[in-house]
Design an enzyme around this catalytic site. Structure first.
Site, PDB file in Angstrom:
ATOM      1  N   ASP A  21       0.859  -1.194   0.000  1.00  0.00           N
ATOM      2  CA  ASP A  21       0.000   0.000   0.000  1.00  0.00           C
ATOM      3  C   ASP A  21       0.891   1.238   0.000  1.00  0.00           C
ATOM      4  O   ASP A  21       1.367   1.675   1.057  1.00  0.00           O
ATOM      5  CB  ASP A  21      -0.928   0.002   1.216  1.00  0.00           C
ATOM      6  N   HIS A  34       0.721   8.066   3.867  1.00  0.00           N
ATOM      7  CA  HIS A  34       1.414   7.340   4.941  1.00  0.00           C
ATOM      8  C   HIS A  34       2.916   7.610   4.972  1.00  0.00           C
ATOM      9  O   HIS A  34       3.619   7.106   5.834  1.00  0.00           O
ATOM     10  CB  HIS A  34       1.185   5.830   4.778  1.00  0.00           C
ATOM     11  N   ILE A  59       0.193   9.449   8.432  1.00  0.00           N
ATOM     12  CA  ILE A  59      -0.559   8.593   9.365  1.00  0.00           C
ATOM     13  C   ILE A  59      -0.314   7.117   9.038  1.00  0.00           C
ATOM     14  O   ILE A  59       0.107   6.772   7.929  1.00  0.00           O
ATOM     15  CB  ILE A  59      -2.072   8.908   9.338  1.00  0.00           C
ATOM     16  N   GLY A 106      -4.570   2.136   8.066  1.00  0.00           N
ATOM     17  CA  GLY A 106      -5.601   1.528   8.906  1.00  0.00           C
ATOM     18  C   GLY A 106      -5.397   0.021   9.008  1.00  0.00           C
ATOM     19  O   GLY A 106      -5.540  -0.571  10.079  1.00  0.00           O
TER      20      GLY A 106
HETATM   21  C1  LIG Z   1      -5.708   5.626   1.692  1.00  0.00           C
HETATM   22  C2  LIG Z   1      -5.828   5.649   3.149  1.00  0.00           C
HETATM   23  C3  LIG Z   1      -5.779   4.500   3.796  1.00  0.00           C
HETATM   24  C4  LIG Z   1      -5.783   4.505   5.227  1.00  0.00           C
HETATM   25  O1  LIG Z   1      -5.392   3.562   5.820  1.00  0.00           O
HETATM   26  S1  LIG Z   1      -6.348   5.899   6.057  1.00  0.00           S
HETATM   27  C5  LIG Z   1      -6.026   5.480   7.744  1.00  0.00           C
HETATM   28  C6  LIG Z   1      -7.110   4.657   8.368  1.00  0.00           C
HETATM   29  N1  LIG Z   1      -8.367   5.347   8.417  1.00  0.00           N
HETATM   30  C7  LIG Z   1      -8.569   6.394   9.240  1.00  0.00           C
HETATM   31  O2  LIG Z   1      -7.695   6.867   9.950  1.00  0.00           O
HETATM   32  C8  LIG Z   1      -9.972   6.966   9.301  1.00  0.00           C
HETATM   33  C9  LIG Z   1     -10.401   7.158  10.724  1.00  0.00           C
HETATM   34  N2  LIG Z   1     -11.806   7.608  10.790  1.00  0.00           N
HETATM   35  C10 LIG Z   1     -12.140   8.900  10.703  1.00  0.00           C
HETATM   36  O3  LIG Z   1     -11.293   9.779  10.622  1.00  0.00           O
HETATM   37  C11 LIG Z   1     -13.613   9.218  10.718  1.00  0.00           C
HETATM   38  O4  LIG Z   1     -14.329   8.176  11.257  1.00  0.00           O
HETATM   39  C12 LIG Z   1     -14.185   9.523   9.286  1.00  0.00           C
HETATM   40  C13 LIG Z   1     -13.486  10.774   8.703  1.00  0.00           C
HETATM   41  C14 LIG Z   1     -13.997   8.333   8.365  1.00  0.00           C
HETATM   42  C15 LIG Z   1     -15.685   9.834   9.436  1.00  0.00           C
HETATM   43  O5  LIG Z   1     -15.851  10.798  10.401  1.00  0.00           O
HETATM   44  P1  LIG Z   1     -16.972  11.918  10.216  1.00  0.00           P
HETATM   45  O6  LIG Z   1     -16.772  12.682   8.968  1.00  0.00           O
HETATM   46  O7  LIG Z   1     -17.031  12.697  11.498  1.00  0.00           O
HETATM   47  O8  LIG Z   1     -18.272  11.034  10.015  1.00  0.00           O
HETATM   48  P2  LIG Z   1     -19.662  11.094  10.779  1.00  0.00           P
HETATM   49  O9  LIG Z   1     -20.224  12.476  10.626  1.00  0.00           O
HETATM   50  O10 LIG Z   1     -19.491  10.566  12.164  1.00  0.00           O
HETATM   51  O11 LIG Z   1     -20.541  10.036   9.965  1.00  0.00           O
HETATM   52  C16 LIG Z   1     -20.991  10.318   8.652  1.00  0.00           C
HETATM   53  C17 LIG Z   1     -21.561   9.028   8.068  1.00  0.00           C
HETATM   54  O12 LIG Z   1     -20.476   8.153   7.761  1.00  0.00           O
HETATM   55  C18 LIG Z   1     -20.575   6.946   8.503  1.00  0.00           C
HETATM   56  N3  LIG Z   1     -19.211   6.625   8.976  1.00  0.00           N
HETATM   57  C19 LIG Z   1     -18.520   7.310   9.904  1.00  0.00           C
HETATM   58  N4  LIG Z   1     -17.308   6.755  10.054  1.00  0.00           N
HETATM   59  C20 LIG Z   1     -17.248   5.711   9.209  1.00  0.00           C
HETATM   60  C21 LIG Z   1     -16.269   4.749   8.928  1.00  0.00           C
HETATM   61  N5  LIG Z   1     -15.072   4.726   9.560  1.00  0.00           N
HETATM   62  N6  LIG Z   1     -16.535   3.806   8.008  1.00  0.00           N
HETATM   63  C22 LIG Z   1     -17.734   3.776   7.381  1.00  0.00           C
HETATM   64  N7  LIG Z   1     -18.734   4.685   7.607  1.00  0.00           N
HETATM   65  C23 LIG Z   1     -18.478   5.630   8.514  1.00  0.00           C
HETATM   66  C24 LIG Z   1     -21.511   7.235   9.662  1.00  0.00           C
HETATM   67  O13 LIG Z   1     -22.184   6.071  10.078  1.00  0.00           O
HETATM   68  C25 LIG Z   1     -22.427   8.267   9.086  1.00  0.00           C
HETATM   69  O14 LIG Z   1     -23.430   7.624   8.329  1.00  0.00           O
HETATM   70  P3  LIG Z   1     -24.994   7.863   8.705  1.00  0.00           P
HETATM   71  O15 LIG Z   1     -25.208   9.324   8.538  1.00  0.00           O
HETATM   72  O16 LIG Z   1     -25.786   7.041   7.741  1.00  0.00           O
HETATM   73  O17 LIG Z   1     -25.146   7.427  10.119  1.00  0.00           O
END
Ligand code: A1D88
Length: 309
Positions: free
Chosen positions: A207, A212, A227, A230
């Site tokens: 990846d 990252h 970061i 995930g």
């Molecule tokens: C290429 C990159 C690869 C990686 O590895 S990146 C590193 C790993 N990932 C992360 O670090 C992401 C960590 N998570 C976050 O930062 C947050 O979490 C998000 C930005 C993904 C979302 O946060 P927010 O924008 O505040 O979302 P909300 O307002 O709480 O929810 C909006 C809608 O989105 C759904 N949702 C929230 N989080 C996730 C998720 N992680 N996966 C799938 N869906 C998600 C909810 O349920 C809701 O939907 P409904 O309005 O229908 O209830």
């Protein structure tokens, strides 16, 4: 370079992917295991040596089930190749990962990947895209594992018709179970310190997203520094569950689900709390330095273990 974000949902859900064929060996397996912290703790290296080294003259090394999650990186078609989907790749975050394991993964194999769009959901401010990849052993034709990657596309959404929010899923709803973290004390807790170089090591498993590794790109994405992947945190958590509940038996794992709640910076300490409930281990991983949950999910095991709940 800015990208004009837009989505044509009918085109996206009918997209046909090309098949992918690739080969991996013990060296890829060992590199992955090191990337998710195997043998990183002095106190119990011995139990994990089998993930990185042919122990006792054995022909095979042990393959962590989450190694199957990185098969997806090998796909010929990338998210940006999907018809009808235009987005800024710098804003993409990994939202969830669901895996089904059908066989213990061989320590070397020729794999055929077949992909479909499994879901597309308009969240207004963002779009959730789900891609399902089933991986087969090319020689036997047997399915080895399935990955459902949920991708959170920030900055692209609102493509639904007025009053009708677009939501498409092509798998049974009973495969989706919300994670409820038990209120009681965890059955086990594992602490792992990630290295400052963790993401640079992990990326060698395939990846190469610059969020990252490249501070300029991570800053565009809204982070102070690069970061951790995930799936790297996911690998640490599931490795802990195999150590504590399966006594290192990699064939015990049936399904794995994780939702990424918050980013992790390389060098931070991961504390994984685990609750055994019948044949399911519910887990939550926190970053010690910020006392914040970053990942929660469950691992279903093939057999029931005496539960404390
Ligand atoms: C290429 C990159 C690869 C990686 O590895 S990146 C590193 C790993 N990932 C992360 O670090 C992401 C960590 N998570 C976050 O930062 C947050 O979490 C998000 C930005 C993904 C979302 O946060 P927010 O924008 O505040 O979302 P909300 O307002 O709480 O929810 C909006 C809608 O989105 C759904 N949702 C929230 N989080 C996730 C998720 N992680 N996966 C799938 N869906 C998600 C909810 O349920 C809701 O939907 P409904 O309005 O229908 O209830």
């Amino acid at each position: 370079m800015s990208t004009i974000a837009s989505i044509d949902p009918e085109l996206v859900i009918s997209h046909k992917f090309r098949e992918t064929i690739f080969y991996y060996t013990e060296s890829d397996v060992a590199q992955y295991a090191l990337g998710v912290g195997a043998c990183g703790n002095d106190r119990d290296d011995e139990g994990e040596l089998g993930y990185v080294y042919h122990q006792n003259g054995q022909q095979f090394i042990k393959v962590l089930p989450t190694f199957g999650a990185i098969f997806v990186y090998r796909n010929r078609d990338k998210f940006s190749d999907i018809s009808g989907l235009k987005f800024d790749p710098n804003l993409l975050l990994h939202g969830q990962q669901y895996m089904e394991l059908y066989k213990p993964l061989p320590s070397r194999c020729c794999i055929v990947n077949k992909q479909v769009v499994a879901g597309l959901h308009d969240k207004g401010k963002a779009t959730i895209l789900e891609i399902e990849t089933t991986s087969y052993d090319k020689v036997s034709g047997e399915a080895l594992c399935m990955n459902r990657n949920t991708i959170f596309l920030r900055g692209v959404g609102g493509f639904s018709k007025p009053g009708q929010l677009f939501s498409y899923t092509n798998y049974p709803r009973d495969q989706v179970s919300p994670i409820i973290i038990p209120k009681c004390e965890p059955s086990s807790i594992c602490e792992d310190v990630t290295q400052k170089s963790q993401a640079l090591l992990y990326r060698l498993s395939g990846d190469y997203n610059p969020i990252h590794s490249d501070p300029k790109i991570s800053s565009i994405a809204g982070f102070d520094r690069p970061i951790l992947h995930g799936l790297c945190t996911y690998g640490f958590a599931v490795r802990a569950i195999i150590k504590y509940f399966c006594l290192g038996d990699i064939s015990s794992v049936k399904t794995i689900f994780g939702r990424f709640l918050l980013h992790v910076f390389p060098g931070e300490t991961l504390i994984t709390e685990m609750w055994l409930v019948g044949s399911r281990v519910i887990f939550q991983t926190k970053v010690k330095e910020r006392d914040q949950a970053v990942l929660s999910g469950y691992v279903c095991l093939h057999r029931s273990i005496n539960s404390s709940l």
